[in-house]
Design a protein around this motif. Structure first.
Motif, short mmCIF file in Angstrom:
data_model
loop_
_atom_site.label_atom_id
_atom_site.label_comp_id
_atom_site.label_asym_id
_atom_site.label_seq_id
_atom_site.Cartn_x
_atom_site.Cartn_y
_atom_site.Cartn_z
N SER A 1 45.85 49.83 39.24
CA SER A 1 46.70 48.64 39.16
C SER A 1 46.24 47.52 40.07
N VAL A 2 45.05 47.67 40.67
CA VAL A 2 44.53 46.68 41.63
C VAL A 2 43.07 46.38 41.29
N ALA A 3 42.63 45.18 41.61
CA ALA A 3 41.21 44.83 41.61
C ALA A 3 40.95 43.98 42.84
N TYR A 4 39.68 43.82 43.19
CA TYR A 4 39.33 43.05 44.37
C TYR A 4 38.22 42.06 44.03
N ALA A 5 38.06 41.07 44.91
CA ALA A 5 36.93 40.14 44.79
C ALA A 5 36.57 39.62 46.16
N HIS A 6 35.29 39.35 46.36
CA HIS A 6 34.79 38.63 47.53
C HIS A 6 34.39 37.24 47.08
N GLN A 7 34.85 36.24 47.80
CA GLN A 7 34.41 34.87 47.55
C GLN A 7 33.78 34.33 48.82
N ARG A 8 32.64 33.67 48.67
CA ARG A 8 31.93 33.13 49.83
C ARG A 8 31.62 31.67 49.61
N THR A 9 31.98 30.84 50.56
CA THR A 9 31.53 29.45 50.59
C THR A 9 30.76 29.26 51.88
N GLY A 10 30.35 28.04 52.16
CA GLY A 10 29.62 27.79 53.39
C GLY A 10 30.47 27.98 54.62
N GLN A 11 31.81 27.87 54.49
CA GLN A 11 32.67 27.87 55.65
C GLN A 11 33.64 29.03 55.72
N ILE A 12 33.77 29.77 54.65
CA ILE A 12 34.84 30.76 54.59
C ILE A 12 34.37 32.00 53.85
N ALA A 13 34.91 33.15 54.20
CA ALA A 13 34.66 34.40 53.47
C ALA A 13 36.02 34.97 53.10
N ARG A 14 36.26 35.12 51.81
CA ARG A 14 37.57 35.58 51.33
C ARG A 14 37.48 36.98 50.76
N ALA A 15 38.53 37.77 51.02
CA ALA A 15 38.72 39.06 50.35
C ALA A 15 39.97 38.91 49.49
N LEU A 16 39.79 38.78 48.19
CA LEU A 16 40.89 38.53 47.28
C LEU A 16 41.40 39.85 46.70
N THR A 17 42.70 40.06 46.80
CA THR A 17 43.34 41.23 46.20
C THR A 17 44.07 40.79 44.94
N ILE A 18 43.79 41.48 43.84
CA ILE A 18 44.42 41.16 42.55
C ILE A 18 45.37 42.30 42.20
N ILE A 19 46.66 42.02 42.20
CA ILE A 19 47.70 43.01 41.92
C ILE A 19 48.11 42.85 40.47
N LYS A 20 47.85 43.89 39.67
CA LYS A 20 48.01 43.76 38.22
C LYS A 20 49.43 43.99 37.73
N ASN A 21 50.16 44.89 38.35
CA ASN A 21 51.50 45.21 37.86
C ASN A 21 52.35 45.81 38.97
N ALA A 22 53.60 46.16 38.62
CA ALA A 22 54.58 46.59 39.62
C ALA A 22 54.24 47.94 40.24
N SER A 23 53.35 48.72 39.63
CA SER A 23 53.00 50.03 40.18
C SER A 23 51.99 49.94 41.32
N ALA A 24 51.47 48.76 41.59
CA ALA A 24 50.46 48.58 42.64
C ALA A 24 51.07 48.79 44.02
N PRO A 25 50.26 49.21 45.00
CA PRO A 25 50.76 49.35 46.38
C PRO A 25 51.20 48.00 46.94
N THR A 26 51.94 48.07 48.02
CA THR A 26 52.33 46.84 48.72
C THR A 26 51.52 46.63 49.99
N GLU A 27 50.64 47.57 50.33
CA GLU A 27 49.88 47.49 51.58
C GLU A 27 48.38 47.63 51.30
N TYR A 28 47.57 46.74 51.92
CA TYR A 28 46.13 46.71 51.68
C TYR A 28 45.41 46.59 53.03
N ARG A 29 44.36 47.40 53.21
CA ARG A 29 43.68 47.52 54.49
C ARG A 29 42.25 46.99 54.38
N PHE A 30 41.86 46.17 55.37
CA PHE A 30 40.53 45.57 55.39
C PHE A 30 39.90 45.76 56.77
#
Length: 321
Positions: free
Chosen positions: A113-142
């Protein structure tokens, strides 16, 4: 039925235009990559940024580490500038990722029920969490990787996570946010356990998909004409005590010893300028910060010929100890 030559040309041109729009835009790619489709729906501005932002070259010739490719074995996106490495990892991602856009790598997750993505620009590094539906967890660890001697701390004012190395601020995880498919904010917050960032997303009742974004930003790096070198409360008090008992030379020695531990070229340069300029010019601000139990900071403005520095008292981005 016969079609005139002109009608045929118009029909063909229309078909080609529609085909080009699908290829040039996100739809065709998004159909092949569900994570990208969800990001396009919720945060199209980040998708566009990932599509158009090229690798960044730093003016002094130091080049950031290449974007974390899909086969990165530990799925850690590292921002590297001026010898400072800070990374944000995704241990719950499953298998190698795919790179649908120049600045984006998407990953399946161990939890369907989850997917992830990394996005990188010159100034920022993002860890994007994609929550697909209500069964997904509410806590994510990085897990956060940073130079030896680093620590994480959640700032009381807005939930930003501070990254300090040996009592000097080197970066932060920007204030937490999450958004649902209707563009509505979703309640979210950070906490830390050692060098692990934990994001809680209370997505019950939201319109899915929901996207959340820990965003890693370095401090005092090449893209900033103005930056601050912020000292912890402990180091601020240590410099002040050295001044009281040993004078300016002792205070300058404490400042120099702390700055020598920092790998970041710009932070070290600003510290050296402050030492050379003379600690006496900052002592009133250091004393004020120590008495208020706040942090002393050196603020620098980059101009031709080198930085101009001055002191200030900081409450924001101020480590609690």
């Amino acid at each position: 039925m016969r079609i005139s030559a002109r009608a045929f040309v118009v029909t063909l041109a229309t078909a080609l235009a529609l085909s080009s729009a699908t290829v040039a835009g996100t739809p065709a790619i998004a159909q092949e990559d569900p994570a990208l489709a969800a990001l396009t729906q919720v945060v199209p501005e980040l998708v566009e940024e990932a599509r158009t932002t090229p690798p960044t070259e730093i003016p002094d010739g130091d080049v950031q580490r290449p974007f974390a490719i899909a086969t990165d074995p530990d799925r850690t996106l590292v921002a590297t500038v001026s010898e400072t490495d800070i990374g944000i990892g995704m241990p719950e991602a499953d298998g190698a990722g795919s790179q649908p856009l120049p600045g984006l790598v998407t990953y399946a997750a161990k939890q369907p029920s989850v997917a992830y993505a990394h996005q990188r620009t010159g100034q920022i590094a993002r860890a994007l969490t994609i929550i697909k539906n209500a069964s997904a967890p509410t806590e994510y660890r990085f897990p956060i990787s940073a130079p030896e001697g680093s620590m994480l701390e959640v700032e009381d004012d807005d939930g930003t996570v501070l990254i300090y190395q040996d009592d000097i601020y080197i970066g932060e995880i920007d204030l937490p946010w999450a958004k649902d498919a209707n563009g509505n904010p979703v309640p979210t917050s950070y906490r830390v356990e050692g060098m692990t960032l934990i994001q809680t997303v209370n997505h019950a009742g939201a319109a899915y998909p929901v996207v959340a974004d820990p965003a890693l930003k370095l401090q005092c790096e090449w893209w900033k004409a103005m930056c601050r070198v912020i000292f912890s409360k402990k180091l601020t008090k240590k410099i002040h005590s050295a001044w009281l008992y040993g004078g300016a030379a002792a205070a300058a020695e404490v400042l120099k010893a702390s700055c020598d531990k920092i790998k970041s070229g710009r932070i070290k340069l600003i510290c050296k300028v402050a030492v050379v300029t003379g600690i006496a010019s900052f002592i009133y601000k250091i004393r004020e910060a120590a008495n208020k139990n706040q942090c002393f900071a050196i603020r620098a403005q980059y101009v031709p010929g080198g930085p101009i520095v001055w002191g200030e008292v900081r409450k924001k981005s101020c480590q609690s100890k």
